[in-house]
Motif scaffolding. Structure first.
Motif, mmCIF file in Angstrom:
data_model
loop_
_atom_site.group_PDB
_atom_site.id
_atom_site.type_symbol
_atom_site.label_atom_id
_atom_site.label_comp_id
_atom_site.label_asym_id
_atom_site.label_seq_id
_atom_site.Cartn_x
_atom_site.Cartn_y
_atom_site.Cartn_z
ATOM 1 N N LEU A 163 0.840 -1.202 0.000
ATOM 2 C CA LEU A 163 0.000 0.000 0.000
ATOM 3 C C LEU A 163 0.874 1.251 0.000
ATOM 4 N N ALA A 164 1.948 1.225 0.788
ATOM 5 C CA ALA A 164 2.864 2.370 0.814
ATOM 6 C C ALA A 164 3.465 2.603 -0.570
ATOM 7 N N ALA A 165 3.774 1.517 -1.283
ATOM 8 C CA ALA A 165 4.341 1.650 -2.629
ATOM 9 C C ALA A 165 3.327 2.241 -3.600
ATOM 10 N N LEU A 166 2.042 1.911 -3.409
ATOM 11 C CA LEU A 166 1.008 2.430 -4.310
ATOM 12 C C LEU A 166 0.875 3.954 -4.201
ATOM 13 N N ALA A 177 -5.538 -0.441 -10.205
ATOM 14 C CA ALA A 177 -5.460 -1.895 -10.366
ATOM 15 C C ALA A 177 -4.704 -2.523 -9.207
ATOM 16 N N GLY A 178 -3.653 -1.842 -8.761
ATOM 17 C CA GLY A 178 -2.877 -2.357 -7.626
ATOM 18 C C GLY A 178 -3.701 -2.387 -6.355
ATOM 19 N N LEU A 179 -4.552 -1.383 -6.168
ATOM 20 C CA LEU A 179 -5.415 -1.357 -4.987
ATOM 21 C C LEU A 179 -6.438 -2.484 -5.032
ATOM 22 N N GLU A 180 -6.968 -2.783 -6.228
ATOM 23 C CA GLU A 180 -7.904 -3.907 -6.370
ATOM 24 C C GLU A 180 -7.246 -5.215 -5.911
ATOM 25 N N VAL A 181 -6.040 -5.442 -6.406
ATOM 26 C CA VAL A 181 -5.327 -6.672 -6.053
ATOM 27 C C VAL A 181 -5.043 -6.712 -4.553
ATOM 28 N N LEU A 182 -4.615 -5.578 -3.996
ATOM 29 C CA LEU A 182 -4.315 -5.524 -2.565
ATOM 30 C C LEU A 182 -5.542 -5.859 -1.726
ATOM 31 N N PHE A 255 -18.385 -0.052 -2.072
ATOM 32 C CA PHE A 255 -17.645 0.871 -2.939
ATOM 33 C C PHE A 255 -16.544 1.499 -2.081
ATOM 34 N N ILE A 256 -15.295 1.297 -2.481
ATOM 35 C CA ILE A 256 -14.155 1.836 -1.735
ATOM 36 C C ILE A 256 -13.436 2.864 -2.602
ATOM 37 N N SER A 257 -13.231 4.044 -2.024
ATOM 38 C CA SER A 257 -12.600 5.131 -2.766
ATOM 39 C C SER A 257 -11.417 5.681 -1.970
ATOM 40 N N ALA A 258 -10.324 5.955 -2.681
ATOM 41 C CA ALA A 258 -9.154 6.552 -2.034
ATOM 42 C C ALA A 258 -9.325 8.060 -1.869
ATOM 43 N N VAL A 277 -28.725 -3.211 0.332
ATOM 44 C CA VAL A 277 -27.668 -2.740 1.223
ATOM 45 C C VAL A 277 -26.457 -2.345 0.386
ATOM 46 N N VAL A 278 -26.010 -1.117 0.559
ATOM 47 C CA VAL A 278 -24.815 -0.643 -0.124
ATOM 48 C C VAL A 278 -23.987 0.154 0.886
ATOM 49 N N MET A 279 -22.686 -0.093 0.880
ATOM 50 C CA MET A 279 -21.800 0.570 1.833
ATOM 51 C C MET A 279 -20.685 1.283 1.084
ATOM 52 N N LEU A 280 -20.252 2.397 1.665
ATOM 53 C CA LEU A 280 -19.144 3.161 1.124
ATOM 54 C C LEU A 280 -17.981 3.113 2.118
ATOM 55 N N GLY A 281 -16.809 2.907 1.580
ATOM 56 C CA GLY A 281 -15.627 2.877 2.438
ATOM 57 C C GLY A 281 -14.515 3.716 1.845
ATOM 58 N N GLU A 282 -13.638 4.208 2.708
ATOM 59 C CA GLU A 282 -12.528 5.024 2.255
ATOM 60 C C GLU A 282 -11.204 4.292 2.474
ATOM 61 N N LEU A 283 -10.218 4.662 1.693
ATOM 62 C CA LEU A 283 -8.920 3.999 1.757
ATOM 63 C C LEU A 283 -8.279 4.145 3.135
ATOM 64 N N ARG A 284 -8.537 5.251 3.802
ATOM 65 C CA ARG A 284 -7.939 5.439 5.130
ATOM 66 C C ARG A 284 -8.457 4.406 6.127
#
Length: 321
Positions: A163-166, A177-182, A255-258, A277-284
């Motif tokens: 994650l730090a590398a991303l 794409a890297g975040l999806e894989v992570l 749904f996850i957004s940075a 049911v739908v949830m939103l999440g943040e990268l933090r």
């Protein structure tokens, strides 16, 4: 070599054997034969055999048995097989008519005592064995759990580094794409059933939908969408995700957004809670999960609870932001 006391006859059993064997066998020669038949070595029997040949009057059956069994007991586990064979021969003795008449009742009573002692000892041995087995199983389980925990810590460390590398990745597509894989690897780390990113195409091979991933928790399926943009996710991409969810019976959405979400996007999700049911999440939130090495499945469960009960599609969990 130090012998464990578990491999010795206890004093009461030794004395019972010394009192019993001479009464089971009439002759002095017969006692020596009985002992030899159980596996007693000629080295132990030779002195008694020689004395019996030279001066039978000085030979006493009880002294022979006491001497031989005493030596066998001192040998510890080295003579374990012989002692077991002797016990087997004594406890299986049935024909007491072969004893001297005055010894018959006494011998029968002594054999019965030995059987009780042996049965008690066997029961203790079995219980001890069961305790030892239980302890070994418990230690093996603890070791397996420690190895599993160590492997999990190692995987989380690797995910944190990735994650730090991303964050240093300048290509938006590669970063997303890297975040999806992570995230997929994070779900797999905690044993969540997951289907990696896939595309839905028509008969001519034209892509109609691109799904970042599907996870299953507690029998419920969540369509996952991941974005790492330079600006908050707005209503248009959010609407496409809601359509994907609505077109699949019983499906839920994550749904996850940075970069967060716009107010209209959050409002659309809140209205959509009437249907699914739908949830939103943040990268933090994900970064905090990685830092604390917490179970992401529990994070999803709490997100779903907040969305369902509190009607909060975007509930930042475990954060102090």
């Amino acid at each position: 070599m130090r012998h464990d006391d578990a491999y010795h006859w206890p004093p009461e059993l030794l004395e019972l054997m010394i009192e019993t064997v001479p009464r089971l066998i009439r002759s002095k020669e017969g006692v020596i034969t009985f002992l030899r038949g159980a596996g007693v070595s000629d080295q132990l029997l030779a002195p008694h055999q020689a004395l019996l040949a030279s001066d039978p009057a000085k030979v006493n059956k009880f002294k022979i048995v006491r001497s031989v069994l005493g030596h066998l007991n001192e040998q510890g586990d080295a003579a374990l097989g012989v002692r077991r064979a002797l016990l087997k021969r004594v406890t299986e003795f049935e024909n007491f008519s072969s004893c001297w008449p005055e010894d018959q009742l006494k011998a029968e009573g002594l054999v019965a005592q030995i059987r009780r002692v042996v049965n008690t000892k066997d029961s203790f041995t079995r219980m001890q064995h069961e305790r030892d087995t239980e302890r070994q199983d418990r230690l093996a389980t603890q070791q397996a759990e420690r190895k599993k925990a160590a492997a999990r810590r190692e995987r989380f460390s690797d995910l944190r580094n990735r994650l730090a590398a991303l964050f240093k990745e300048e290509n938006p597509y590669a970063r997303g794409a890297g975040l999806e894989v992570l995230l997929n690897n994070l779900f797999k780390t905690d044993g969540v059933s997951i289907r990696d990113a896939f595309a839905i195409r028509d008969e001519e091979g034209v892509t109609h939908e691109q799904i970042d991933g599907v996870i299953e928790i507690d029998g419920k399926q969540y369509i996952v969408e991941v974005k790492w943009w330079g600006k908050p996710v707005d209503i248009e991409p959010m609407s496409r995700q809601l359509v994907r969810i609505m077109s699949r019976a019983e499906a839920r959405g994550l749904f996850i957004s940075a970069s967060g979400f716009t107010k209209p996007a959050v409002a659309a999700c809140r209205d959509f809670l009437t249907h699914r049911v739908v949830m939103l999440g943040e990268l933090r939130e994900v970064a905090l999960l990685l830092e604390r090495e917490e179970d992401i499945a529990n994070w999803v469960r709490e997100k779903a609870r907040q969305a369902t009960i509190e009607r909060l599609p975007l509930a930042l969990l475990g954060t102090d932001f």
